[in-house]
Design a protein around this motif. Structure first.
Motif, PDB file in Angstrom:
ATOM      1  N   ASP A 280       0.853  -1.187   0.000  1.00  0.00           N
ATOM      2  CA  ASP A 280       0.000   0.000   0.000  1.00  0.00           C
ATOM      3  C   ASP A 280       0.889   1.237   0.000  1.00  0.00           C
ATOM      4  O   ASP A 280       1.796   1.350   0.828  1.00  0.00           O
ATOM      5  N   ILE A 281       0.651   2.141  -0.928  1.00  0.00           N
ATOM      6  CA  ILE A 281       1.320   3.434  -0.953  1.00  0.00           C
ATOM      7  C   ILE A 281       0.345   4.440  -0.345  1.00  0.00           C
ATOM      8  O   ILE A 281      -0.751   4.647  -0.872  1.00  0.00           O
ATOM      9  N   ILE A 282       0.747   5.040   0.788  1.00  0.00           N
ATOM     10  CA  ILE A 282      -0.126   5.967   1.501  1.00  0.00           C
ATOM     11  C   ILE A 282       0.377   7.388   1.272  1.00  0.00           C
ATOM     12  O   ILE A 282       1.489   7.725   1.699  1.00  0.00           O
ATOM     13  N   PRO A 283      -0.409   8.213   0.597  1.00  0.00           N
ATOM     14  CA  PRO A 283       0.018   9.605   0.377  1.00  0.00           C
ATOM     15  C   PRO A 283      -0.043  10.396   1.683  1.00  0.00           C
ATOM     16  O   PRO A 283      -0.939  10.191   2.502  1.00  0.00           O
ATOM     17  N   LEU A 284       0.928  11.287   1.869  1.00  0.00           N
ATOM     18  CA  LEU A 284       0.952  12.134   3.059  1.00  0.00           C
ATOM     19  C   LEU A 284       0.097  13.365   2.802  1.00  0.00           C
ATOM     20  O   LEU A 284       0.398  14.176   1.933  1.00  0.00           O
ATOM     21  N   SER A 285      -0.975  13.500   3.558  1.00  0.00           N
ATOM     22  CA  SER A 285      -1.864  14.654   3.389  1.00  0.00           C
ATOM     23  C   SER A 285      -1.367  15.856   4.183  1.00  0.00           C
ATOM     24  O   SER A 285      -1.693  16.987   3.860  1.00  0.00           O
ATOM     25  N   VAL A 286      -0.576  15.606   5.223  1.00  0.00           N
ATOM     26  CA  VAL A 286       0.019  16.677   6.020  1.00  0.00           C
ATOM     27  C   VAL A 286       1.525  16.514   5.926  1.00  0.00           C
ATOM     28  O   VAL A 286       2.061  15.436   6.200  1.00  0.00           O
ATOM     29  N   LYS A 287       2.229  17.580   5.499  1.00  0.00           N
ATOM     30  CA  LYS A 287       3.690  17.520   5.363  1.00  0.00           C
ATOM     31  C   LYS A 287       4.300  18.787   5.931  1.00  0.00           C
ATOM     32  O   LYS A 287       3.787  19.877   5.716  1.00  0.00           O
ATOM     33  N   ASP A 288       5.406  18.630   6.642  1.00  0.00           N
ATOM     34  CA  ASP A 288       6.169  19.763   7.167  1.00  0.00           C
ATOM     35  C   ASP A 288       7.560  19.684   6.552  1.00  0.00           C
ATOM     36  O   ASP A 288       8.276  18.713   6.761  1.00  0.00           O
ATOM     37  N   ASP A 289       7.934  20.702   5.804  1.00  0.00           N
ATOM     38  CA  ASP A 289       9.230  20.690   5.119  1.00  0.00           C
ATOM     39  C   ASP A 289      10.369  21.217   5.980  1.00  0.00           C
ATOM     40  O   ASP A 289      11.503  21.271   5.526  1.00  0.00           O
ATOM     41  N   ASN A 290      10.092  21.592   7.215  1.00  0.00           N
ATOM     42  CA  ASN A 290      11.117  22.160   8.083  1.00  0.00           C
ATOM     43  C   ASN A 290      11.836  21.078   8.882  1.00  0.00           C
ATOM     44  O   ASN A 290      12.001  21.187  10.088  1.00  0.00           O
ATOM     45  N   CYS A 291      12.282  20.062   8.214  1.00  0.00           N
ATOM     46  CA  CYS A 291      12.998  18.965   8.867  1.00  0.00           C
ATOM     47  C   CYS A 291      14.501  19.239   8.768  1.00  0.00           C
ATOM     48  O   CYS A 291      14.990  19.708   7.742  1.00  0.00           O
ATOM     49  N   ILE A 292      15.230  18.929   9.828  1.00  0.00           N
ATOM     50  CA  ILE A 292      16.656  19.251   9.878  1.00  0.00           C
ATOM     51  C   ILE A 292      17.503  18.272   9.067  1.00  0.00           C
ATOM     52  O   ILE A 292      18.452  18.656   8.406  1.00  0.00           O
ATOM     53  N   ASN A 293      17.146  16.984   9.103  1.00  0.00           N
ATOM     54  CA  ASN A 293      17.956  15.988   8.396  1.00  0.00           C
ATOM     55  C   ASN A 293      17.049  15.009   7.656  1.00  0.00           C
ATOM     56  O   ASN A 293      15.833  15.148   7.664  1.00  0.00           O
ATOM     57  N   ASP A 294      17.667  14.022   7.039  1.00  0.00           N
ATOM     58  CA  ASP A 294      16.904  13.048   6.249  1.00  0.00           C
ATOM     59  C   ASP A 294      16.582  11.769   7.017  1.00  0.00           C
ATOM     60  O   ASP A 294      16.109  10.805   6.430  1.00  0.00           O
ATOM     61  N   GLU A 295      16.849  11.743   8.301  1.00  0.00           N
ATOM     62  CA  GLU A 295      16.534  10.563   9.107  1.00  0.00           C
ATOM     63  C   GLU A 295      15.101  10.675   9.613  1.00  0.00           C
ATOM     64  O   GLU A 295      14.739  11.661  10.251  1.00  0.00           O
ATOM     65  N   HIS A 296      14.291   9.659   9.306  1.00  0.00           N
ATOM     66  CA  HIS A 296      12.885   9.674   9.680  1.00  0.00           C
ATOM     67  C   HIS A 296      12.509   8.350  10.338  1.00  0.00           C
ATOM     68  O   HIS A 296      13.047   7.305   9.986  1.00  0.00           O
ATOM     69  N   ASP A 297      11.564   8.419  11.235  1.00  0.00           N
ATOM     70  CA  ASP A 297      10.910   7.232  11.778  1.00  0.00           C
ATOM     71  C   ASP A 297       9.497   7.225  11.233  1.00  0.00           C
ATOM     72  O   ASP A 297       8.856   8.276  11.123  1.00  0.00           O
ATOM     73  N   VAL A 298       9.005   6.044  10.901  1.00  0.00           N
ATOM     74  CA  VAL A 298       7.644   5.921  10.393  1.00  0.00           C
ATOM     75  C   VAL A 298       6.857   5.049  11.357  1.00  0.00           C
ATOM     76  O   VAL A 298       7.282   3.945  11.697  1.00  0.00           O
ATOM     77  N   ILE A 299       5.725   5.564  11.790  1.00  0.00           N
ATOM     78  CA  ILE A 299       4.819   4.817  12.658  1.00  0.00           C
ATOM     79  C   ILE A 299       3.562   4.530  11.855  1.00  0.00           C
ATOM     80  O   ILE A 299       2.911   5.453  11.364  1.00  0.00           O
ATOM     81  N   ALA A 300       3.246   3.250  11.707  1.00  0.00           N
ATOM     82  CA  ALA A 300       2.029   2.848  10.999  1.00  0.00           C
ATOM     83  C   ALA A 300       1.112   2.150  11.997  1.00  0.00           C
ATOM     84  O   ALA A 300       1.555   1.296  12.768  1.00  0.00           O
TER      85      ALA A 300
END
Length: 187
Positions: free
Chosen positions: A90-110
């Motif tokens: 399943d590809i889930i589109p992000l309806s809310v996005k914040d571009d003010n992230c400091i780095n490219d490391e992300h955690d994803v909670i599903a």
């Protein structure tokens, strides 16, 4: 003026920088070993999934589950359970996005809102296959480091956490009920 005298401070914190939600319905075709006469039951078990950030716009969830179908055959004289492992992406589109992230490391909670569930299970028109309609729903959150600007109160109040702030005094009446030899007291 020192850094500590400034009116605003920058705080780096982890925060939700993306959210999305997706509901999916899909059909699976299962081929049993015998020609089915009727469907007696269908259930979905052993759901496993893993989520990762696919792009700046979406999260990908890869998962699997087992579809178990109890059916009768041979003019409803015998029964059997057929199990098939189903995998999905399943590809889930992000309806809310914040571009003010400091780095490219992300955690994803599903989080599963609706576990894979059988909506309908029927014998296909050709009579040899069983068609199962399944529903599932997820919400996802992307967590990343972001920078916050916080206004600092220039007049700092002084708080003491001394015992004086806890001005509790016992009265003679409260002390009367205390048994000093409570450990050796025999009932």
């Amino acid at each position: 003026m020192t850094f500590l005298d400034k009116e605003y401070r920058e705080i780096i914190s982890k925060a939700v920088i993306g959210k999305g939600k997706k509901f999916t319905q899909e059909s699976h075709s299962v081929t049993p070993s015998h020609r089915p006469s009727s469907i007696l039951g269908c259930w979905v078990i052993n759901h496993l999934y893993n989520a990762k950030k696919k792009s700046e716009e979406s999260v990908e969830i890869q998962g699997s589950y087992d579809v178990n179908i109890w059916y009768s055959y041979n003019d409803n004289t015998k029964t059997e359970v057929v199990t098939e492992r189903v995998t999905y992406t399943d590809i889930i589109p992000l309806s809310v996005k914040d571009d003010n992230c400091i780095n490219d490391e992300h955690d994803v909670i599903a989080k599963v809102i609706q576990q894979p569930n059988c909506l309908e299970c029927k014998i296909a028109s050709n009579g040899h296959k069983i068609v199962v309609e399944i529903e599932r729903e997820f919400i996802v959150q992307v967590i990343g480091e972001t920078k916050l600007s916080v206004r600092v109160n220039p007049v700092q109040d002084h708080f003491d956490d001394d015992d004086e702030a806890w001005d509790f005094k016992l009265t003679d009446d409260e002390l009367e009920g205390v048994e000093p030899d409570f450990l050796n007291k025999q009932d």
